[in-house]
Design an enzyme around this catalytic site. Structure first.
Site, PDB file in Angstrom:
ATOM      1  N   LYS A 302       0.816  -1.222   0.000  1.00  0.00           N
ATOM      2  CA  LYS A 302       0.000   0.000   0.000  1.00  0.00           C
ATOM      3  C   LYS A 302       0.849   1.272   0.000  1.00  0.00           C
ATOM      4  O   LYS A 302       0.444   2.289  -0.546  1.00  0.00           O
ATOM      5  CB  LYS A 302      -0.927   0.006   1.217  1.00  0.00           C
ATOM      6  CG  LYS A 302      -2.109  -0.938   1.085  1.00  0.00           C
ATOM      7  CD  LYS A 302      -3.053  -0.744   2.253  1.00  0.00           C
ATOM      8  CE  LYS A 302      -4.283  -1.608   2.089  1.00  0.00           C
ATOM      9  NZ  LYS A 302      -5.278  -1.356   3.130  1.00  0.00           N
ATOM     10  N   ASP A 338     -10.205   3.457   1.412  1.00  0.00           N
ATOM     11  CA  ASP A 338     -10.418   3.196   2.845  1.00  0.00           C
ATOM     12  C   ASP A 338     -11.028   4.417   3.532  1.00  0.00           C
ATOM     13  O   ASP A 338     -11.785   4.284   4.495  1.00  0.00           O
ATOM     14  CB  ASP A 338      -9.090   2.852   3.544  1.00  0.00           C
ATOM     15  CG  ASP A 338      -8.707   1.393   3.333  1.00  0.00           C
ATOM     16  OD1 ASP A 338      -9.587   0.597   2.959  1.00  0.00           O
ATOM     17  OD2 ASP A 338      -7.525   1.058   3.532  1.00  0.00           O
TER      18      ASP A 338
END
Ligand code: NAP
Length: 505
Positions: A302, A338
């Site tokens: 990520k 997210d």
């Protein structure tokens, strides 16, 4: 075509596996070396048994005859002479559509005789090489040798270990002329070669009756049903858009199931594939070669993916994580779903959205890891006054300062996780977001906030999604709090990602 590899002890058990999988298969491979009693007469009768299974109304699955030696990953325990005898008898009685013959037999007198026998009976030859250890150095040469005869189907089954290895295999497919061929990457790194074999112009993909690695016929095999239904193997074509997830490890991820189902429901010609990636540079060359259109990004990439992006949304850099990459006209745009995935369930719980909905809110974030960063970013941007409580307070201090500076928000108060933080949490108790991994399966009785007594007015939000109801949440609910499980965030971030993927198609 989807080929079920049959590896049971008896032919009747093998036929049972065929029966259970008939809806999803076009071919079966009888692995005679896996039979406990490889009786040549019974093997020769196998194609007839197979034909009976469909009642003669349809053609039924075609059949491949294989007797694999241990050196090629097989279980044949007899002599080579016996192996050739079984092959010879089974082929001379006709009925098998294909015969798998290893490359080294191509130039031996026995091997040539077998091949002639097969050809004269209308059985096609799959000319194979297997390497369960890694990638042979002379891959291109090997492929050339396998491809020497036009009427044979070359089969190269090797084991890529790295992203660079996968790139070599993809290159082999794209840089050699199209033909009927089987190029397989075994194991986790090679998995895309199996589930997208048809998209890559492969002749067939092998599958096992069980995807349990202990019983599957080869590393990376899934069931025919997974190939047909999850990866919609039979509908793939060179035009099928490729999406995927990059991570390491990644095969456990539920994302392929989720996104492929989404593509199916929306009737989109797209497939979503897991890529186990150890090297992002090599992977992104593969991504260009395969014309990958979009990616989910998971642990540990990520953060590392950010330097590979041409542009980012406003959250990626301050959060320090990108979980979605969209690729259009060769440009890579990084997003972080997210943040929206966290906020949407919260806004639903509050019954309002936007900064006004959070006016005057004081919240506590437990934890300062990757997930906490998205939460802190989302809340600070909305003007929420924050307290961050973490086992390592220095980490929380750093994170709070960095994100506050990036969004121009108020610097959070920080405390060490423990009973001394209770009063601070109470002061910041409109919302408590639990972002640590404490309480996650299998440690389901753990509660990072065991020292804190909920008053009942707090919104308790746990990011952990397995289990759905953590000890932290059940305690909060028992005190009368509104609770939000991590599954809500997980679903929202995946939905947001799916909407982005759909949009660029
Ligand atoms: P991470 O970066 O490794 O951070 C872990 C956090 O947990 C750190 O704050 C760490 O504290 C703390 N921690 C770990 N073990 C602890 C212990 N024994 N006692 C106290 N604190 C401890 O992990 P992450 O990526 O942020 O993920 C955290 C959780 O969020 C995981 O359960 C993950 O599944 C979940 N998550 C859910 C979603 C969703 O969509 N629902 C999305 C992302 C993540 P230190 O700083 O002191 O090490």
């Amino acid at each position: 075509m989807i080929c079920l590899t049959l590896t049971r002890d008896t032919i009747s058990d093998d036929l049972e596996d065929v029966r259970h999988n008939l809806d999803w298969i076009d071919l079966v491979e009888l692995r005679v070396d896996r039979l406990s009693n490889p009786d040549p007469d019974a093997v020769a009768r196998f194609p007839g048994e197979l034909a009976k299974m469909t009642g003669g109304e349809n053609a039924g699955p075609a059949s491949i005859l294989t007797v694999r030696r241990p050196a090629d990953g097989g279980s044949w325990s007899g002599s080579e002479a016996d192996r050739l005898a079984v092959l010879s008898q089974s082929i001379s009685e006709g009925g098998f559509d294909y015969l798998d013959l290893e490359l080294d037999l191509a130039e031996t007198p026995d091997g040539r005789r077998l091949a002639e026998l097969a050809r004269s009976g209308g059985t096609r030859i799959i000319r194979s090489v297997h390497n369960f250890e890694g990638m042979p150095d002379d891959l291109a040469r090997l492929y050339e040798d396998l491809s020497a005869r036009e009427d044979e189907i070359p089969k190269l089954a090797v084991t890529p270990r790295t992203s660079a290895d996968l790139l070599v295999l993809v290159g082999l497919i794209l840089d050699t002329g199209p033909r009927e061929r089987i190029i397989i990457g075994m194991g986790a790194v090679g998995f895309p070669m199996r589930v997208a074999a048809r998209r890559l112009g492969g002749y067939l993909s092998y599958a096992s009756a069980s995807s349990n690695p202990d019983v599957a016929a080869a590393p990376g095999h899934v069931t025919p049903r997974v190939l047909a239904e999850t990866y919609r193997y039979r509908e793939q074509s060179p035009e099928t858009a490729v999406f995927g997830i990059i991570g390491n490890p990644v095969l456990h991820s539920g994302s392929p199931e989720y996104h492929n189902r989404h593509f199916l429901e929306k009737n989109l010609d797209a497939v979503y594939i897991p890529f186990q990636v150890d090297d992002l540079d090599a992977f992104f060359v593969t991504a260009v070669r395969l014309d990958i259109r979009g990616l989910s990004v998971t642990v540990p990439h990520k953060e590392g993916v950010i330097p590979h992006l041409d542009e980012t949304d406003e959250s990626v850099v301050p959060v320090g994580a990108c979980n979605t990459v969209l690729i259009t006209d060769g440009r890579r745009r990084g997003l972080n779903t997210d943040v929206a995935g966290f906020l949407l369930p919260l806004e639903r719980a509050i019954g309002a959205s936007g900064p006004e909905a959070f006016d005057g809110m004081r919240a506590t974030v437990i934890g300062a890891g990757g997930a906490a960063r998205a939460v802190v970013f989302a809340l600070l941007r909305l003007g929420v006054r924050l307290c961050i409580v973490n086992r390592t307070p220095e980490r929380a201090e750093r994170m709070g300062a960095e994100i506050a500076e990036a969004v121009g928000g108020e610097q959070p108060v920080v405390a060490e996780l423990g009973p001394d933080a209770a009063s601070l949490i109470e002061e910041h108790g409109s919302l408590i977001v639990q972002t640590t991994s404490v309480g996650m399966e299998p440690e389901v009785t753990a509660d990072p906030l065991a020292f804190y007594e909920f008053r009942g007015h707090e919104i308790a939000y746990d990011l952990i999604y397995a289990p759905e109801q953590t000890r932290f949440l059940t305690r909060a609910a028992a005190a009368g709090c509104l609770t939000i499980p991590g599954t809500s965030m997980f679903e929202e971030q995946a939905l947001a990602q799916a909407a982005h993927f759909e949009h660029i198609l």
